[in-house]
Motif scaffolding. Structure first.
Motif, short mmCIF file in Angstrom:
data_model
loop_
_atom_site.label_atom_id
_atom_site.label_comp_id
_atom_site.label_asym_id
_atom_site.label_seq_id
_atom_site.Cartn_x
_atom_site.Cartn_y
_atom_site.Cartn_z
N ARG A 1 -36.72 61.61 56.50
CA ARG A 1 -36.82 60.57 57.55
C ARG A 1 -37.12 59.20 56.95
NH1 ARG A 1 -40.79 63.14 61.61
NH2 ARG A 1 -40.68 64.82 60.16
N ALA A 2 -37.99 59.17 55.93
CA ALA A 2 -38.33 57.90 55.29
C ALA A 2 -37.12 57.32 54.56
CB ALA A 2 -39.48 58.12 54.30
N ILE A 3 -36.34 58.18 53.93
CA ILE A 3 -35.13 57.71 53.25
C ILE A 3 -34.13 57.16 54.26
CG2 ILE A 3 -33.09 58.49 51.95
CD1 ILE A 3 -34.98 60.44 50.47
N LEU A 4 -33.91 57.92 55.34
CA LEU A 4 -32.94 57.49 56.34
C LEU A 4 -33.39 56.25 57.10
CD1 LEU A 4 -31.71 60.95 57.61
CD2 LEU A 4 -30.54 59.36 56.07
N ALA A 5 -34.69 56.00 57.15
CA ALA A 5 -35.19 54.78 57.79
C ALA A 5 -34.83 53.54 56.96
CB ALA A 5 -36.70 54.86 57.99
N ARG A 6 -34.73 53.73 55.64
CA ARG A 6 -34.44 52.61 54.75
C ARG A 6 -32.97 52.50 54.35
NH1 ARG A 6 -38.44 52.40 49.81
NH2 ARG A 6 -40.28 52.39 51.07
N TYR A 7 -32.31 53.64 54.28
CA TYR A 7 -30.91 53.68 53.85
C TYR A 7 -30.05 54.27 54.95
CZ TYR A 7 -32.79 52.95 49.15
OH TYR A 7 -33.43 52.43 48.05
N LYS A 8 -28.75 53.99 54.90
CA LYS A 8 -27.84 54.51 55.93
C LYS A 8 -27.66 56.02 55.80
CE LYS A 8 -23.98 52.25 55.81
NZ LYS A 8 -22.80 51.39 55.93
N SER A 9 -27.75 56.52 54.57
CA SER A 9 -27.53 57.95 54.35
C SER A 9 -28.24 58.37 53.06
CB SER A 9 -26.04 58.25 54.22
OG SER A 9 -25.51 57.63 53.06
N ILE A 10 -28.29 59.67 52.84
CA ILE A 10 -28.85 60.19 51.59
C ILE A 10 -27.98 59.72 50.43
CG2 ILE A 10 -29.47 62.28 50.31
CD1 ILE A 10 -31.19 61.77 52.82
N HIS A 11 -26.68 59.74 50.64
CA HIS A 11 -25.74 59.28 49.63
C HIS A 11 -26.03 57.83 49.23
CE1 HIS A 11 -21.94 59.39 47.44
NE2 HIS A 11 -21.72 58.17 47.89
N ALA A 12 -26.29 56.99 50.22
CA ALA A 12 -26.60 55.58 49.96
C ALA A 12 -27.91 55.44 49.19
CB ALA A 12 -26.67 54.80 51.27
N PHE A 13 -28.86 56.33 49.43
CA PHE A 13 -30.12 56.33 48.69
C PHE A 13 -29.89 56.71 47.23
CE2 PHE A 13 -33.45 59.24 47.07
CZ PHE A 13 -34.45 58.31 46.84
N CYS A 14 -29.04 57.69 47.00
CA CYS A 14 -28.81 58.19 45.65
C CYS A 14 -28.03 57.21 44.78
CB CYS A 14 -28.06 59.52 45.70
SG CYS A 14 -29.04 60.86 46.39
N ARG A 15 -27.19 56.38 45.39
CA ARG A 15 -26.35 55.45 44.64
C ARG A 15 -27.16 54.55 43.70
NH1 ARG A 15 -23.10 53.12 48.67
NH2 ARG A 15 -22.11 55.14 48.83
N PRO A 16 -28.23 53.88 44.13
CA PRO A 16 -28.98 53.03 43.20
C PRO A 16 -29.98 53.80 42.32
CG PRO A 16 -29.89 52.80 45.39
CD PRO A 16 -28.68 53.68 45.51
N HIS A 17 -30.00 55.13 42.44
CA HIS A 17 -30.94 55.95 41.66
C HIS A 17 -30.17 56.99 40.86
CE1 HIS A 17 -34.28 54.13 43.76
NE2 HIS A 17 -33.66 54.38 44.91
N PRO A 18 -29.51 56.57 39.77
CA PRO A 18 -28.70 57.51 38.99
C PRO A 18 -29.54 58.58 38.29
CG PRO A 18 -28.82 55.39 37.88
CD PRO A 18 -29.46 55.22 39.23
N GLU A 19 -30.84 58.37 38.19
CA GLU A 19 -31.70 59.38 37.57
C GLU A 19 -31.83 60.63 38.44
OE1 GLU A 19 -34.56 56.92 40.06
OE2 GLU A 19 -32.76 56.55 38.89
#
Length: 113
Positions: free
Chosen positions: A7-25
């Motif tokens: 929920r915290a990720i989706l509140a900040r990003y449009k999707s989980i995929h969008a969250f993962c994009r700037p975090h290649p680690e």
């Protein structure tokens, strides 16, 4: 905990995929599995890494206590003795060699700290 983090990720990003994009680690498939509660590995460690990425902090590193040459030699010697097929066992000579090898490993580990 995983649902709250999702929920915290989706509140900040449009999707989980969008969250993962700037975090290649973080591996995308791992993030999806952890957040779905289907991760077969150490989920707690992965949740901490995902939380750290979301918060912009570094994940807490696991502390490994330093090993001494004696501890390394004991472990290696126990393995060697279990596999040894020699009829004329030369345990003292073998232990001396194992101790020399363990000292090399101890120096290597000390250099990694």
């Amino acid at each position: 905990m995983a649902h709250e983090l999702k929920r915290a990720i989706l509140a900040r990003y449009k999707s989980i995929h969008a969250f993962c994009r700037p975090h290649p680690e973080l591996k995308r498939s791992t993030v999806y599995q952890v957040l779905a509660g289907k991760y077969a590995g150490h989920a707690g460690r992965q949740l901490a890494a995902i939380r750290a990425a979301l918060d912009g902090t570094a994940p807490e590193e696991r502390k490994v206590p330093p090993l001494t040459a004696d501890q390394i030699a004991d472990a290696v010697q126990a393995f060697k003795c279990g596999e040894c097929r020699r009829l004329d066992k030369q345990c003292a000579a073998c232990r001396t060699q194992t101790m020399r090898e363990a000292e090399v490993v101890e120096r290597l580990l000390a250099g990694m700290r």
